[in-house]
Design a protein around this motif. Structure first.
Motif, PDB file in Angstrom:
ATOM      1  N   ASP A 134       0.862  -1.185   0.000  1.00  0.00           N
ATOM      2  CA  ASP A 134       0.000   0.000   0.000  1.00  0.00           C
ATOM      3  C   ASP A 134       0.896   1.233   0.000  1.00  0.00           C
ATOM      4  O   ASP A 134       1.206   1.809   1.035  1.00  0.00           O
ATOM      5  CB  ASP A 134      -0.924  -0.025   1.227  1.00  0.00           C
ATOM      6  N   TYR A 135       1.346   1.607  -1.183  1.00  0.00           N
ATOM      7  CA  TYR A 135       2.302   2.696  -1.295  1.00  0.00           C
ATOM      8  C   TYR A 135       1.676   4.055  -0.992  1.00  0.00           C
ATOM      9  O   TYR A 135       2.365   4.979  -0.580  1.00  0.00           O
ATOM     10  CB  TYR A 135       2.914   2.715  -2.702  1.00  0.00           C
ATOM     11  N   ALA A 136       0.386   4.196  -1.180  1.00  0.00           N
ATOM     12  CA  ALA A 136      -0.279   5.486  -0.935  1.00  0.00           C
ATOM     13  C   ALA A 136      -0.201   5.869   0.540  1.00  0.00           C
ATOM     14  O   ALA A 136       0.060   7.024   0.883  1.00  0.00           O
ATOM     15  CB  ALA A 136      -1.733   5.419  -1.396  1.00  0.00           C
ATOM     16  N   VAL A 137      -0.416   4.877   1.422  1.00  0.00           N
ATOM     17  CA  VAL A 137      -0.331   5.154   2.861  1.00  0.00           C
ATOM     18  C   VAL A 137       1.096   5.538   3.239  1.00  0.00           C
ATOM     19  O   VAL A 137       1.318   6.498   3.980  1.00  0.00           O
ATOM     20  CB  VAL A 137      -0.813   3.916   3.667  1.00  0.00           C
ATOM     21  N   HIS A 138       2.051   4.786   2.695  1.00  0.00           N
ATOM     22  CA  HIS A 138       3.458   5.078   2.986  1.00  0.00           C
ATOM     23  C   HIS A 138       3.837   6.470   2.467  1.00  0.00           C
ATOM     24  O   HIS A 138       4.491   7.256   3.161  1.00  0.00           O
ATOM     25  CB  HIS A 138       4.333   4.003   2.341  1.00  0.00           C
ATOM     26  N   GLU A 139       3.426   6.790   1.269  1.00  0.00           N
ATOM     27  CA  GLU A 139       3.728   8.108   0.683  1.00  0.00           C
ATOM     28  C   GLU A 139       3.053   9.231   1.476  1.00  0.00           C
ATOM     29  O   GLU A 139       3.649  10.284   1.714  1.00  0.00           O
ATOM     30  CB  GLU A 139       3.258   8.128  -0.779  1.00  0.00           C
ATOM     31  N   GLU A 177       5.033   9.824   4.636  1.00  0.00           N
ATOM     32  CA  GLU A 177       6.254  10.588   4.355  1.00  0.00           C
ATOM     33  C   GLU A 177       5.949  12.061   4.091  1.00  0.00           C
ATOM     34  O   GLU A 177       6.673  12.945   4.553  1.00  0.00           O
ATOM     35  CB  GLU A 177       6.989   9.985   3.160  1.00  0.00           C
ATOM     36  N   ARG A 178       4.872  12.336   3.338  1.00  0.00           N
ATOM     37  CA  ARG A 178       4.488  13.735   3.079  1.00  0.00           C
ATOM     38  C   ARG A 178       4.132  14.464   4.370  1.00  0.00           C
ATOM     39  O   ARG A 178       4.516  15.612   4.569  1.00  0.00           O
ATOM     40  CB  ARG A 178       3.297  13.778   2.114  1.00  0.00           C
ATOM     41  N   GLU A 179       3.394  13.787   5.246  1.00  0.00           N
ATOM     42  CA  GLU A 179       3.033  14.410   6.531  1.00  0.00           C
ATOM     43  C   GLU A 179       4.266  14.687   7.380  1.00  0.00           C
ATOM     44  O   GLU A 179       4.359  15.732   8.025  1.00  0.00           O
ATOM     45  CB  GLU A 179       2.049  13.507   7.289  1.00  0.00           C
TER      46      GLU A 179
END
Length: 191
Positions: free
Chosen positions: A63-68, A71-73
Motif C-alpha cells: 500500500d504505497y499510498a499510505v506510505h507516501e 512521508e508527506r506528513e
C-alpha cells in the motif's frame, strides 16, 4: 575438412522458444550447476534476529499510498517546525534589537537632560534675558524676579550716588533746584 553440424530444431522447439518460461528452463538446464542455485538460504529466509529480517505480512504490504502520505506528513511537519523555529528566532532578534534601541534612547535622553541641567544646552529658543523684549515686562519666573530686583537696586544706587555727589560737591549751594525727597530704598522681593 570437418564441419560442425547442428541439428535443426523442430517446430515445437521453435514455438517453445517464444515463451519466457521455456527460455528460462532451457537456460537453467544449460547452466553449469544445472537447476542448483548458488545463492544461500540466508538471503531468501534470514534469521528473525537479523537486521534485514522482514515478516511475510510486511513483505507483501504494497500500500504505497499510505506510505507516501506518511512521508508527506512527516516532511510537512518538519517544514512547519523549521518555519516556527525561524519565526521564533526572528522574533527574539527583533525584540532584542528593540530593547537595545530603547536602552540607547534612554541613554541619549539622560545625556541630554544632564546637559540641559548643567550646561544650559537645549535652551536655544529661550531668551538670555529674563524679560520679554517686546513688552519689556519681567518674566514671572525666578530669574525674572531676580532681574527685577537687580535692576531696582541699580536704579537706587544711581540715585544715591547722584545725591551724594550733589550734597558733597556744591558746598550747600544748588545751581539747579533738585529735591531728593523721592529717594526710597527698593523693596526686596521674596523668591
Amino acid at each position: 575438412m570437418q564441419f560442425n553440424n547442428i541439428a535443426p530444431r523442430t517446430r515445437e522447439e521453435r514455438t517453445a522458444m517464444k515463451h519466457k518460461d521455456a527460455i528460462e528452463k532451457t537456460n537453467l538446464a544449460i547452466r553449469k550447476g544445472g537447476y542448483q542455485s548458488s545463492a544461500s538460504e540466508e538471503i531468501s529466509s534470514p534469521d528473525p534476529k537479523s537486521t534485514y529480517y522482514l515478516p511475510e505480512a510486511e513483505r507483501f504490504d504494497r500500500d504505497y499510498a499510505v506510505h507516501e502520505k506518511k512521508e508527506r506528513e512527516e516532511r510537512w511537519l518538519r517544514r512547519m517546525q523549521e518555519t516556527e523555529k525561524r519565526k521564533m528566532e526572528q522574533l527574539n532578534r527583533d525584540s532584542e534589537r528593540w530593547r537595545r534601541m530603547d536602552e540607547e534612547q534612554k541613554h541619549e535622553d539622560a545625556k541630554l537632560q544632564k546637559l540641559r541641567d548643567t550646561c544650559g544646552a537645549g535652551k536655544k529658543n529661550l531668551s538670555s534675558a529674563a524679560y520679554n523684549p517686546i513688552t519689556l515686562e519681567y518674566d514671572p519666573t525666578e530669574n525674572g524676579i531676580k532681574l527685577k530686583q537687580a535692576d531696582d537696586m541699580a536704579k537706587y544706587r544711581a540715585q544715591l550716588r547722584s545725591y551724594n555727589i550733589d550734597t558733597k560737591s556744591n558746598c550747600g549751594y544748588t545751581h539747579v533746584p533738585v529735591s531728593y525727597t523721592h529717594l526710597t530704598l527698593p523693596t526686596i522681593y521674596s523668591v
